[in-house]
Design a protein around this motif. Structure first.
Motif, short mmCIF file in Angstrom:
data_model
loop_
_atom_site.label_atom_id
_atom_site.label_comp_id
_atom_site.label_asym_id
_atom_site.label_seq_id
_atom_site.Cartn_x
_atom_site.Cartn_y
_atom_site.Cartn_z
N PRO A 140 0.83 -1.21 0.00
CA PRO A 140 0.00 0.00 0.00
C PRO A 140 0.86 1.26 0.00
CG PRO A 140 -0.02 -1.04 2.16
CD PRO A 140 0.70 -1.97 1.22
N SER A 141 0.34 2.31 -0.58
CA SER A 141 1.13 3.54 -0.70
C SER A 141 1.53 4.10 0.66
CB SER A 141 0.34 4.59 -1.49
OG SER A 141 -0.87 4.88 -0.86
N GLU A 142 0.76 3.84 1.71
CA GLU A 142 1.13 4.34 3.03
C GLU A 142 2.45 3.74 3.49
OE1 GLU A 142 -2.15 2.19 3.34
OE2 GLU A 142 -2.53 3.76 1.88
N ARG A 143 2.80 2.55 2.95
CA ARG A 143 4.00 1.87 3.39
C ARG A 143 5.27 2.49 2.82
NH1 ARG A 143 5.37 -3.25 1.31
NH2 ARG A 143 7.45 -3.16 2.05
N ALA A 144 5.20 3.09 1.69
CA ALA A 144 6.43 3.51 1.06
C ALA A 144 6.52 5.00 0.89
CB ALA A 144 6.55 2.83 -0.29
N ALA A 145 5.78 5.82 1.70
CA ALA A 145 5.32 6.87 0.93
C ALA A 145 5.11 8.29 1.25
CB ALA A 145 4.03 6.42 0.45
N ARG A 146 5.93 8.94 1.80
CA ARG A 146 5.79 10.39 1.88
C ARG A 146 6.79 10.99 0.92
NH1 ARG A 146 8.30 14.38 4.48
NH2 ARG A 146 9.52 12.98 5.75
N ILE A 147 6.39 12.02 0.20
CA ILE A 147 7.27 12.64 -0.79
C ILE A 147 7.69 14.03 -0.30
CG2 ILE A 147 7.42 13.56 -3.13
CD1 ILE A 147 5.54 11.41 -4.01
N GLY B 111 21.44 26.03 -13.50
CA GLY B 111 22.12 25.13 -12.58
C GLY B 111 21.28 24.67 -11.40
N ALA B 112 20.12 25.28 -11.19
CA ALA B 112 19.26 24.88 -10.08
C ALA B 112 18.75 23.46 -10.33
CB ALA B 112 18.09 25.83 -9.94
N ALA B 113 18.32 22.80 -9.27
CA ALA B 113 17.82 21.43 -9.40
C ALA B 113 16.68 21.21 -8.41
CB ALA B 113 18.94 20.43 -9.13
N ARG B 114 15.86 20.21 -8.71
CA ARG B 114 14.79 19.79 -7.82
C ARG B 114 15.09 18.36 -7.39
NH1 ARG B 114 8.39 19.15 -9.32
NH2 ARG B 114 7.84 18.01 -7.46
N VAL B 115 15.18 18.14 -6.09
CA VAL B 115 15.43 16.82 -5.54
C VAL B 115 14.12 16.30 -4.96
CG1 VAL B 115 16.78 15.46 -3.90
CG2 VAL B 115 17.80 17.50 -4.95
N THR B 116 13.69 15.14 -5.42
CA THR B 116 12.48 14.51 -4.90
C THR B 116 12.90 13.29 -4.10
OG1 THR B 116 11.21 15.26 -6.81
CG2 THR B 116 10.26 13.49 -5.50
N ILE B 117 12.45 13.26 -2.84
CA ILE B 117 12.82 12.17 -1.92
C ILE B 117 11.55 11.44 -1.50
CG2 ILE B 117 13.95 11.61 0.27
CD1 ILE B 117 15.24 14.47 0.04
N VAL B 118 11.59 10.11 -1.58
CA VAL B 118 10.46 9.28 -1.14
C VAL B 118 10.88 8.63 0.18
CG1 VAL B 118 8.93 7.35 -1.67
CG2 VAL B 118 9.76 8.85 -3.51
N TRP B 119 10.09 8.88 1.23
CA TRP B 119 10.36 8.35 2.56
C TRP B 119 9.34 7.28 2.92
CZ3 TRP B 119 14.74 10.07 4.57
CH2 TRP B 119 15.18 11.36 4.26
N ARG B 120 9.75 6.28 3.63
CA ARG B 120 8.80 5.34 4.24
C ARG B 120 8.15 6.07 5.42
NH1 ARG B 120 8.80 0.46 1.99
NH2 ARG B 120 10.71 -0.31 1.05
N PRO B 121 6.95 5.67 5.82
CA PRO B 121 6.24 6.42 6.87
C PRO B 121 6.91 6.39 8.22
CG PRO B 121 4.96 4.54 6.12
CD PRO B 121 6.16 4.61 5.26
N GLU B 122 7.74 5.40 8.51
CA GLU B 122 8.39 5.37 9.82
C GLU B 122 9.45 6.45 9.96
OE1 GLU B 122 10.31 2.07 7.34
OE2 GLU B 122 8.28 2.62 7.85
N HIS B 123 9.80 7.11 8.84
CA HIS B 123 10.77 8.20 8.89
C HIS B 123 10.11 9.42 9.49
CE1 HIS B 123 13.98 10.88 7.76
NE2 HIS B 123 13.06 11.71 7.34
N SER B 124 10.79 10.05 10.42
CA SER B 124 10.20 11.25 11.05
C SER B 124 10.76 12.51 10.45
CB SER B 124 10.47 11.23 12.54
OG SER B 124 11.85 11.11 12.79
#
Length: 109
Positions: free
Chosen positions: A55-62, A96-109
């Motif tokens: 489920p998306s909740e498991r892998a998933a804060r952006i 030269g600017a950049a956008r970094v997208t990070i996917v966190w698991r929900p247990e990450h605070s």
């Protein structure tokens, strides 16, 4: 199977055989959801089974971070890896600017 609809790929357990399987994820608002599945053993699993298994909740804060240059983007990405990010993408911008997208698991605070 080519993972063509995915923005990120993670390795998860196959709900059929329990071996490793590639799950492709795509951004949906503030979260990500599974959109593709490829088991190393060739198991056929439909996307509904994948949604129940991964489920998306498991892998998933952006988190999106805008940085000034590639060096800053690399530092942000390395820090996120050390802190347990599931997946990271870096998109180059103007000047030269950049956008970094990070996917966190929900247990990450």
């Amino acid at each position: 199977m080519a993972m063509i609809d995915s923005q990120w790929i993670t390795w998860e357990l196959c709900p059929r055989c329990g071996d490793r399987a590639a799950v492709g994820w795509r951004e949906v608002g503030r979260f990500v959801g599974p959109v593709e599945f490829d088991c190393r053993n060739g198991c056929r699993v439909n996307i509904c089974e994948v949604v129940r298994t991964c489920p998306s909740e498991r892998a998933a804060r952006i988190e999106h971070r805008h940085v000034d240059d590639a060096r800053d983007a690399s530092e942000v990405a390395c820090d996120a890896v050390r802190r347990g990010a599931v997946a990271i993408t870096i998109a180059a911008g103007f000047g030269g600017a950049a956008r970094v997208t990070i996917v966190w698991r929900p247990e990450h605070s």
